[in-house]
Design a protein around this motif. Structure first.
Motif, PDB file in Angstrom:
ATOM      1  N   GLY A 147       0.988  -1.136  -0.122  1.00  0.00           N
ATOM      2  CA  GLY A 147       0.062   0.166  -0.009  1.00  0.00           C
ATOM      3  C   GLY A 147       0.837   0.949  -0.057  1.00  0.00           C
ATOM      4  N   SER A 148       0.471   2.197  -1.132  1.00  0.00           N
ATOM      5  CA  SER A 148       1.283   3.686  -0.755  1.00  0.00           C
ATOM      6  C   SER A 148       0.236   4.917  -1.649  1.00  0.00           C
ATOM      7  CB  SER A 148       2.617   3.253  -1.283  1.00  0.00           C
ATOM      8  OG  SER A 148       3.307   4.453  -1.620  1.00  0.00           O
ATOM      9  N   GLY A 149       0.920   5.603  -0.642  1.00  0.00           N
ATOM     10  CA  GLY A 149       0.413   6.661  -1.287  1.00  0.00           C
ATOM     11  C   GLY A 149       1.559   7.505  -2.646  1.00  0.00           C
ATOM     12  N   GLY A 150       1.446   8.521  -2.814  1.00  0.00           N
ATOM     13  CA  GLY A 150       2.901   9.581  -3.349  1.00  0.00           C
ATOM     14  C   GLY A 150       2.028   9.023  -4.895  1.00  0.00           C
ATOM     15  N   ILE A 151       3.384   8.560  -5.657  1.00  0.00           N
ATOM     16  CA  ILE A 151       2.713   8.256  -7.462  1.00  0.00           C
ATOM     17  C   ILE A 151       1.978   7.600  -7.352  1.00  0.00           C
ATOM     18  CG2 ILE A 151       5.383   9.201  -8.118  1.00  0.00           C
ATOM     19  CD1 ILE A 151       5.347   5.991  -8.581  1.00  0.00           C
ATOM     20  N   PHE A 152       1.296   6.406  -6.204  1.00  0.00           N
ATOM     21  CA  PHE A 152       0.381   5.331  -6.597  1.00  0.00           C
ATOM     22  C   PHE A 152      -0.676   6.007  -5.621  1.00  0.00           C
ATOM     23  CE2 PHE A 152       4.215   3.552  -6.054  1.00  0.00           C
ATOM     24  CZ  PHE A 152       4.578   2.926  -7.622  1.00  0.00           C
ATOM     25  N   GLN A 153      -1.730   5.436  -6.495  1.00  0.00           N
ATOM     26  CA  GLN A 153      -3.277   5.400  -5.490  1.00  0.00           C
ATOM     27  C   GLN A 153      -4.051   4.056  -4.779  1.00  0.00           C
ATOM     28  OE1 GLN A 153      -5.008   7.937  -4.665  1.00  0.00           O
ATOM     29  NE2 GLN A 153      -4.067   9.590  -5.582  1.00  0.00           N
ATOM     30  N   THR A 154      -4.054   3.781  -3.879  1.00  0.00           N
ATOM     31  CA  THR A 154      -4.657   2.459  -3.314  1.00  0.00           C
ATOM     32  C   THR A 154      -5.433   1.938  -2.544  1.00  0.00           C
ATOM     33  OG1 THR A 154      -1.889   2.343  -2.656  1.00  0.00           O
ATOM     34  CG2 THR A 154      -3.786   0.617  -1.552  1.00  0.00           C
ATOM     35  N   GLU A 199      -6.827  10.661   1.145  1.00  0.00           N
ATOM     36  CA  GLU A 199      -6.337  11.683   1.888  1.00  0.00           C
ATOM     37  C   GLU A 199      -4.956  12.079   2.908  1.00  0.00           C
ATOM     38  OE1 GLU A 199      -9.950  11.153   5.937  1.00  0.00           O
ATOM     39  OE2 GLU A 199     -10.516  12.038   3.790  1.00  0.00           O
ATOM     40  N   GLU A 200      -4.700  12.674   3.418  1.00  0.00           N
ATOM     41  CA  GLU A 200      -3.476  12.851   4.541  1.00  0.00           C
ATOM     42  C   GLU A 200      -3.622  11.956   5.390  1.00  0.00           C
ATOM     43  OE1 GLU A 200      -0.837  13.152   3.030  1.00  0.00           O
ATOM     44  OE2 GLU A 200      -0.953  14.265   1.504  1.00  0.00           O
ATOM     45  N   PRO A 201      -2.949  11.308   6.150  1.00  0.00           N
ATOM     46  CA  PRO A 201      -1.252  11.494   5.668  1.00  0.00           C
ATOM     47  C   PRO A 201      -1.086  10.063   4.542  1.00  0.00           C
ATOM     48  CG  PRO A 201      -1.820  10.013   7.648  1.00  0.00           C
ATOM     49  CD  PRO A 201      -3.283  10.385   7.540  1.00  0.00           C
ATOM     50  N   LEU A 202      -2.385   9.254   4.628  1.00  0.00           N
ATOM     51  CA  LEU A 202      -1.644   8.659   3.594  1.00  0.00           C
ATOM     52  C   LEU A 202      -1.977   8.636   1.942  1.00  0.00           C
ATOM     53  CD1 LEU A 202      -4.116   5.835   5.022  1.00  0.00           C
ATOM     54  CD2 LEU A 202      -1.862   6.188   5.677  1.00  0.00           C
ATOM     55  N   ALA A 203      -1.640  10.009   2.088  1.00  0.00           N
ATOM     56  CA  ALA A 203      -1.978  10.062   0.359  1.00  0.00           C
ATOM     57  C   ALA A 203      -0.619  10.369  -0.050  1.00  0.00           C
ATOM     58  CB  ALA A 203      -2.809  11.884   0.172  1.00  0.00           C
ATOM     59  N   SER A 204       0.351  10.323   1.209  1.00  0.00           N
ATOM     60  CA  SER A 204       2.396  11.096   0.427  1.00  0.00           C
ATOM     61  C   SER A 204       3.224  10.268   1.288  1.00  0.00           C
ATOM     62  CB  SER A 204       2.044  11.919   1.253  1.00  0.00           C
ATOM     63  OG  SER A 204       2.100  12.522   2.229  1.00  0.00           O
ATOM     64  N   GLU A 205       2.145   8.702   2.492  1.00  0.00           N
ATOM     65  CA  GLU A 205       3.289   7.426   2.962  1.00  0.00           C
ATOM     66  C   GLU A 205       2.588   5.632   2.369  1.00  0.00           C
ATOM     67  OE1 GLU A 205       2.743   9.402   7.191  1.00  0.00           O
ATOM     68  OE2 GLU A 205       1.290   7.761   7.319  1.00  0.00           O
ATOM     69  N   VAL A 218     -13.864 -11.090   2.078  1.00  0.00           N
ATOM     70  CA  VAL A 218     -12.556 -11.999   1.053  1.00  0.00           C
ATOM     71  C   VAL A 218     -11.913 -10.405   0.819  1.00  0.00           C
ATOM     72  CG1 VAL A 218     -11.615 -12.496  -1.079  1.00  0.00           C
ATOM     73  CG2 VAL A 218     -13.671 -12.997  -0.137  1.00  0.00           C
ATOM     74  N   ALA A 219     -10.611  -9.791   0.567  1.00  0.00           N
ATOM     75  CA  ALA A 219     -10.010  -8.531   0.951  1.00  0.00           C
ATOM     76  C   ALA A 219      -8.683  -8.938  -0.232  1.00  0.00           C
ATOM     77  CB  ALA A 219      -9.596  -8.532   2.414  1.00  0.00           C
ATOM     78  N   GLU A 220      -8.842  -7.513  -0.627  1.00  0.00           N
ATOM     79  CA  GLU A 220      -8.057  -7.334  -1.863  1.00  0.00           C
ATOM     80  C   GLU A 220      -7.289  -5.647  -2.076  1.00  0.00           C
ATOM     81  OE1 GLU A 220      -7.866  -8.932  -6.283  1.00  0.00           O
ATOM     82  OE2 GLU A 220      -9.938 -10.035  -5.367  1.00  0.00           O
ATOM     83  N   ARG A 221      -6.335  -5.658  -1.909  1.00  0.00           N
ATOM     84  CA  ARG A 221      -5.926  -4.784  -2.458  1.00  0.00           C
ATOM     85  C   ARG A 221      -4.709  -4.096  -3.901  1.00  0.00           C
ATOM     86  NH1 ARG A 221      -0.744  -5.014  -3.430  1.00  0.00           N
ATOM     87  NH2 ARG A 221      -0.958  -4.913  -5.341  1.00  0.00           N
ATOM     88  N   ALA A 222      -5.352  -3.151  -4.637  1.00  0.00           N
ATOM     89  CA  ALA A 222      -5.573  -2.689  -6.091  1.00  0.00           C
ATOM     90  C   ALA A 222      -4.804  -1.210  -5.937  1.00  0.00           C
ATOM     91  CB  ALA A 222      -6.617  -2.455  -6.884  1.00  0.00           C
ATOM     92  N   MET A 223      -3.549  -1.150  -7.036  1.00  0.00           N
ATOM     93  CA  MET A 223      -3.045  -0.330  -6.296  1.00  0.00           C
ATOM     94  C   MET A 223      -2.655   0.688  -8.399  1.00  0.00           C
ATOM     95  SD  MET A 223       0.056   0.239  -4.537  1.00  0.00           S
ATOM     96  CE  MET A 223       1.720  -0.166  -5.333  1.00  0.00           C
ATOM     97  N   TYR A 224      -2.813   1.718  -8.218  1.00  0.00           N
ATOM     98  CA  TYR A 224      -2.583   2.490  -9.650  1.00  0.00           C
ATOM     99  C   TYR A 224      -1.770   3.368  -9.593  1.00  0.00           C
ATOM    100  CZ  TYR A 224      -7.268   0.301 -10.618  1.00  0.00           C
ATOM    101  OH  TYR A 224      -8.497  -0.974 -10.777  1.00  0.00           O
ATOM    102  N   PHE A 225      -0.911   3.674 -10.670  1.00  0.00           N
ATOM    103  CA  PHE A 225      -0.159   4.582 -11.199  1.00  0.00           C
ATOM    104  C   PHE A 225      -0.599   5.314 -12.778  1.00  0.00           C
ATOM    105  CE2 PHE A 225       1.703   1.570 -12.143  1.00  0.00           C
ATOM    106  CZ  PHE A 225       2.479   1.682 -13.631  1.00  0.00           C
ATOM    107  N   ASP A 226       0.178   7.081 -12.666  1.00  0.00           N
ATOM    108  CA  ASP A 226       0.051   7.463 -13.785  1.00  0.00           C
ATOM    109  C   ASP A 226      -1.225   8.147 -14.415  1.00  0.00           C
ATOM    110  OD1 ASP A 226       1.151   8.650 -16.511  1.00  0.00           O
ATOM    111  OD2 ASP A 226       1.537   6.760 -17.584  1.00  0.00           O
TER     112      ASP A 226
END
Length: 804
Positions: A147-154, A199-205, A218-226
């Motif tokens: 999971g990550s913010g910064g250049i990613f959306q989680t 939203e912050e703080p997870l939007a940048s860490e 059931v739980a999954e994680r999707a992560m996007y960039f660009d």
């Protein structure tokens, strides 16, 4: 900077309990203007199955229609369930439950299930994508280490396949040791989506996620960039492990594209972990290196930059590799691969934004048998072209033989055997290259398939397998680890039918559809479908050598589409093939006499001189419409009529001849004044008829009512042929300089104009009026400027009133 950003990437583990089973659950899924989802089901058994797909829609989704929907999956077959086609009433997010029974019974049957999700990239329908396996066992606790913010959306995706409501505590573990907890209720048979990076703080860490629920979910994680053009997805896990395997890894590229690979390790224990990585190459001795992962921390191995010692040479320069991680304490691990345009300073590494990326969770242990529901090779009805790679690593001290059973959507298949040397890795790319690969690979070209890989021999040894799939020359791609398989694997009774496509005719037609097209080739048969501009069309006839279909009409429901080339693809006998493009033209029939022929008279020194002016319709209509996206440069015009020709001479209607296939469908034999038809202006049948008739008929003594009646015949005949009609009223007349008299009977022309307007209302067609048009000295025919002005008026009318 890139390394610091990627250190923020978290890791996750494989679904430890996934194995052959009859019921599977998928937490991620969506079908709307952004996402296009396929659910893939593989059946390696010798029995036909009935598969049920039940959607678990999100609380904000719009969903109507039957649920569940059942499908027949043939023995040794693969099923593709596209949500847009099978669940057209869904607009939004939905999880899914997939189950199977032996056809005609209630007996559960083992299947393998995956999901592929595609999303646009620069207006390409198959741009980026992600994939993940289903799970057979919902649980009350899930760990999502990535999971990550910064250049990613989680996004965190929670599905409740049960019949009672469930409450979930979702806790985000931040890098500084603090936590954020939110509570979410998940309705029975429903899906909830959390967006922690909004939203912050997870939007940048970076962060991990722990989900604890009051009931199985059931739980999954999707992560996007660009900007959501690219991304990947993974299923949650229950506990860390001491050993992880990855079959895929690459640090090379070519002048147009470069790859980089990251191994992401998470340690949430109170003590450091010593992690030894063993890199298996395509040939030669494996390479090892040990890393220290601090307590309560995450660690990133950027394999492109790894060196043999602090200042030694690169450890993995431009190579393909697999990885085994062995840790002194349990950890979690994931591998991410990103690719894109090579850097100018280092052509082996891509620059950001990457073109795309994929990620897989670590595989806990080698197995003797692996299953994959997804696999595509070659052309596809979407217009995309796919390449599937099955990556194998043999961590044993002895060589192994891997038997690959590929089962296709029509219940046929191919079986090949591949050697893998001791302590090396290899890949299966089902194409025939220079005659060195199994020739049966050619039978998989243009087909979708599931794959089952098993170690064979007197004492089968376990191995590790993954699948990476790319499309459109690496525009997009995704990957997935294999699922351990314990069910039966039956060799397909028949190989796929060899199918070829040789030609298609015609390759162009009118924009509004209705053109009969024939595709020729060999091996046609079975279930046959044509995909025209992505729209599925059932053919009107199919033989072993010919497929005939009619281009679909442009409607608001089916989609208007643009003029110009559109892709055509065929599914027949289980094979998808790309046919030649079909070019749609906006085809206009300008129906009249000298106004459409472009001939008038001019008096020079008291003598009549034939004056051939440029007809306005080919030139002005084309120029006027060129900048309009729905027409572009694909406008063709047919000019009908000749100077002095009347609309109904001696009671004979000529409207039926307007689609006879002639460049000018009314020219006389021989054409008057030596004029010749213009083939470049012709395409039949037409989309629109512009009727420019009646004035000469009045001059020949016909009454306005009789001319009106003739125009009615033309209008009705054109409508019967599927043309739209634009009736015109010409109100610009002058004095014939040669005679000094009005060029037409002005009273009769006014009456005809009024009757034409009433006729347009009666027939419910469009109408237009030409006024203040500059005229030639004869007072009857426009000048060149007048022709051009008429063309501009008609072009504006067509743009405003005909489908876009």
């Amino acid at each position: 900077m890139r390394v610091l950003l990627l250190v923020m990437l978290l890791c996750c583990s494989t679904d430890a309990f996934a194995q052959s089973a009859s019921t599977w659950f998928l937490a991620e899924g969506a079908s709307n203007a952004i996402f296009d989802e396929d659910i893939l089901v593989g059946n390696p058994s010798g029995a036909a199955l009935t598969v049920s797909v039940q959607l678990l829609p999100g609380s904000d989704a719009i969903f109507t229609g039957p649920n569940p929907v059942t499908f027949t999956l043939p023995a040794t077959g693969r099923l593709t369930v596209n949500l847009k086609q099978s669940f057209p009433g869904l607009n939004g997010a939905a999880s899914a439950r997939v189950s199977a029974v032996i056809k005609g019974t209630d007996t559960p049957a083992d299947i393998i299930v995956e999901r592929s999700l595609f999303f646009p990239q620069d207006a390409v329908p198959y741009g980026g994508g992600s994939s993940a396996s289903g799970t057979t066992a919902p649980a009350t606790r899930w760990v999502l280490a990535e999971g990550s913010g910064g250049i990613f959306q989680t996004f965190i995706l929670l599905a409740n396949p049960g019949t009672t409501p469930v409450t979930a505590d979702v806790t985000y573990l931040r890098s500084n040791g603090s936590t954020i907890t939110v509570n979410r209720a998940i309705p029975p048979g429903g899906r909830e989506t959390l967006w922690p990076t909004s939203e912050e703080p997870l939007a940048s860490e970076g962060f991990s996620t722990v989900v604890e629920a009051t009931g199985p979910i059931v739980a999954e994680r999707a992560m996007y960039f660009d900007s959501l053009k690219s991304g990947h997805d993974e299923l949650g896990i229950a506990e860390p492990k001491s050993t992880w395997y990855f079959a895929e890894g690459f640090t090379g590229g070519n002048p147009s594209i470069a790859f980089e690979t990251f191994i992401l390790i998470g340690n949430d224990a109170d003590t450091p972990a010593q992690v030894t990585a063993t890199y298996y190459l395509d040939a030669g001795t494996p390479i090892t290196k040990t890393y220290t992962v601090g307590k309560k921390s995450r660690f990133n191995i950027w394999t492109d930059a790894e060196r043999d010692g602090e200042d030694g040479p690169l450890l993995l320069p431009g190579v393909s590799f697999s990885v085994k991680l062995e840790s002194t304490i349990p950890i979690v691990a994931e591998r991410a691969v990103y690719w894109g345009t090579p850097s100018a300073t280092d052509p082996t590494r891509p620059v950001f934004p990457w073109k795309e990326g994929h990620a897989v969770a670590g595989i806990e242990a080698p197995q003797t048998t692996w299953a994959f529901a997804e696999g595509r090779q070659g052309g596809d009805p979407s217009g995309a072209t796919f390449d599937s790679f099955f990556l194998l690593v043999n961590p044993n001290a002895s060589p192994i033989q891997v038997r690959a059973t590929f089962v296709t959507e029509d219940g046929r298949g191919v079986v090949v055997t591949v050697p893998v040397a001791a302590n090396t890795r290899t890949n299966i790319w089902p194409v025939v290259q220079g005659g060195t690969a199994d020739p049966d690979y050619a039978l998989l070209n243009g087909r979708r398939f599931a794959a089952f890989l098993e170690s064979v021999g007197d004492s089968p040894l376990p191995f590790v397998a993954e699948r990476a799939m790319y499309w459109n020359d690496f525009t997009g791609g995704h990957a997935n680890g294999g699922t351990p398989w314990t069910g039966a694997i039956t060799a397909p009774a028949n190989k796929p039918v060899a199918v070829s496509l040789t030609s298609m005719a015609p390759t162009s037609g009118r924009l509004s559809g209705g053109t009969s097209v024939t595709i020729t080739g060999s091996g046609f048969g079975g279930t046959t479908e044509v995909y025209f501009a992505g729209q599925r069309v059932l053919p009107s006839s199919v033989t072993s050598t010919e497929i005939t279909f009619t281009t679909p009409a442009r409607t608001q429901a089916g989609g208007y589409g643009n003029a110009g080339p559109v892709p055509v693809a065929v599914l027949t006998n289980g094979r998808y093939m790309n046919a030649p493009n079909f070019t749609r033209y906006f085809s206009i029939l300008a129906f009249g006499d000298s106004i459409t022929w472009g001939v008038t008279n001019k008096i020079v020194a008291g003598q009549k001189v034939d004056l051939h002016v440029d007809r306005p319709y080919p030139l002005v209509l084309r120029n006027g419409l060129r900048a309009v996206p729905q027409y572009g440069q694909y406008v063709l015009v047919t000019n009908a009529g000749w100077p002095g020709e009347a609309i109904v001479p001696d009671g004979e209607t000529r409207a039926a001849r307007c689609t006879a296939g002639l460049p000018n469908c009314f020219y006389a034999e021989p054409p008057p004044n030596g004029a010749q038809p213009r083939p470049a202006d012709y395409l039949a049948p037409h989309d629109v008829i512009v009727v420019l008739e009646g004035v000469n008929d009045l001059n020949d003594g016909r009454t306005p009512e009789r001319v009106r009646d003739s125009l009615r015949v033309v209008t009705q005949d054109a409508k019967a042929k599927g043309l739209r009609v634009l009736l015109t009223r010409f109100d610009s007349y002058g004095i014939n300089e040669a005679t000094g008299e009005p060029a037409v009977d002005l009273w009769a022309a006014e009456q005809l104009g009024n009757l034409t307007y009433l006729l347009a209302e009666e027939q419910q067609v469009r109408r237009e009026r030409f006024v203040l048009i500059d005229m030639c000295p004869d007072g009857l025919h426009p000048t060149q400027w007048g022709y051009d002005r008429m063309g501009e008026i008609i072009a504006t009318k067509l743009i405003a009133n005909f489908p876009k």
